[in-house]
Design a protein around this motif. Structure first.
Motif, PDB file in Angstrom:
ATOM      1  N   LYS A 128      -0.270   2.324   7.913  1.00  0.00           N
ATOM      2  CA  LYS A 128       0.568   0.788   6.752  1.00  0.00           C
ATOM      3  C   LYS A 128       1.549   0.110   7.263  1.00  0.00           C
ATOM      4  CE  LYS A 128      -2.642   3.001   3.668  1.00  0.00           C
ATOM      5  NZ  LYS A 128      -3.544   4.099   2.381  1.00  0.00           N
ATOM      6  N   GLN A 185       0.868  -1.376  -0.162  1.00  0.00           N
ATOM      7  CA  GLN A 185       0.181  -0.257   0.077  1.00  0.00           C
ATOM      8  C   GLN A 185       0.591   1.275   0.194  1.00  0.00           C
ATOM      9  OE1 GLN A 185      -2.505  -0.834   3.422  1.00  0.00           O
ATOM     10  NE2 GLN A 185      -3.902  -2.094   2.460  1.00  0.00           N
ATOM     11  N   ASP A 191       0.264   6.584   6.751  1.00  0.00           N
ATOM     12  CA  ASP A 191       0.952   5.471   5.495  1.00  0.00           C
ATOM     13  C   ASP A 191       1.826   4.993   7.139  1.00  0.00           C
ATOM     14  OD1 ASP A 191       0.433   5.818   3.206  1.00  0.00           O
ATOM     15  OD2 ASP A 191       1.865   6.908   2.646  1.00  0.00           O
TER      16      ASP A 191
END
Length: 164
Positions: free
Chosen positions: A140, A94, A137
């Motif tokens: 993730k 991702q 982020d």
């Protein structure tokens, strides 16, 4: 220079000894395939499984957006239950892997209450542009590593005889 550092603790419903022995005490293909069954399709270890060995985990596309996780085992302390990898690279996923200059991952497994443990995961990274990752982020990235711990936990609970 480290652009960012992310840490997270995760509670695990198996003992520190069980998790450590199943997922971290050795870095051989058979052990890692058992610990991460259902999440990874293949493991390749170049070296003797000790520090300096290179590991490559090929993820099952049905369970992970990442395709491959590669890294070099930097250190393993079986007494303190601490393991670290450097030269870590994730293909797919991702977060665009091309943005990282460097990524170092460390996991420490500590006993908690009876039959339980806590795994502390730390990721230090440097991006090519020098900027830190956004909070989304960062989540993730760290949750990808937490996913490996949770998969090992799931497999230990489901098949305790395999990890005895």
């Amino acid at each position: 220079m480290v652009a960012g550092s992310i840490t997270k603790e995760v509670a695990v419903a198996v003992s520190a000894e069980q998790l450590w022995n199943a997922a971290f005490a050795k870095s051989d293909e058979s052990t890692l395939c058992k610990a991460l069954a259902g999440m990874i399709d293949a493991v390749k270890v170049d070296g003797d499984g000790g520090p300096g060995s290179r590991l490559s985990l090929k993820f099952n596309p049905a369970v992970s957006p990442a395709t491959v996780l590669k890294g070099r085992l930097a250190a393993r302390d079986n007494t303190a239950r601490v393991i670290s990898w450097d030269e870590v690279a994730v293909e797919g996923g991702q977060i665009a892997p091309a943005q990282f200059k460097k990524q170092v991952v460390q996991m420490k497994v500590e006993p908690a209450s009876a039959g339980r443990c806590v795994t502390k995961v730390a990721v230090d990274y440097e991006r090519l542009d020098g900027a830190p990752l956004s909070p989304a982020d960062q989540a993730k990235l760290i949750n990808g590593y937490i996913g490996l711990v949770k998969k090992a936990e799931e497999n230990i609970i489901a098949r305790p005889g395999v990890f005895a």
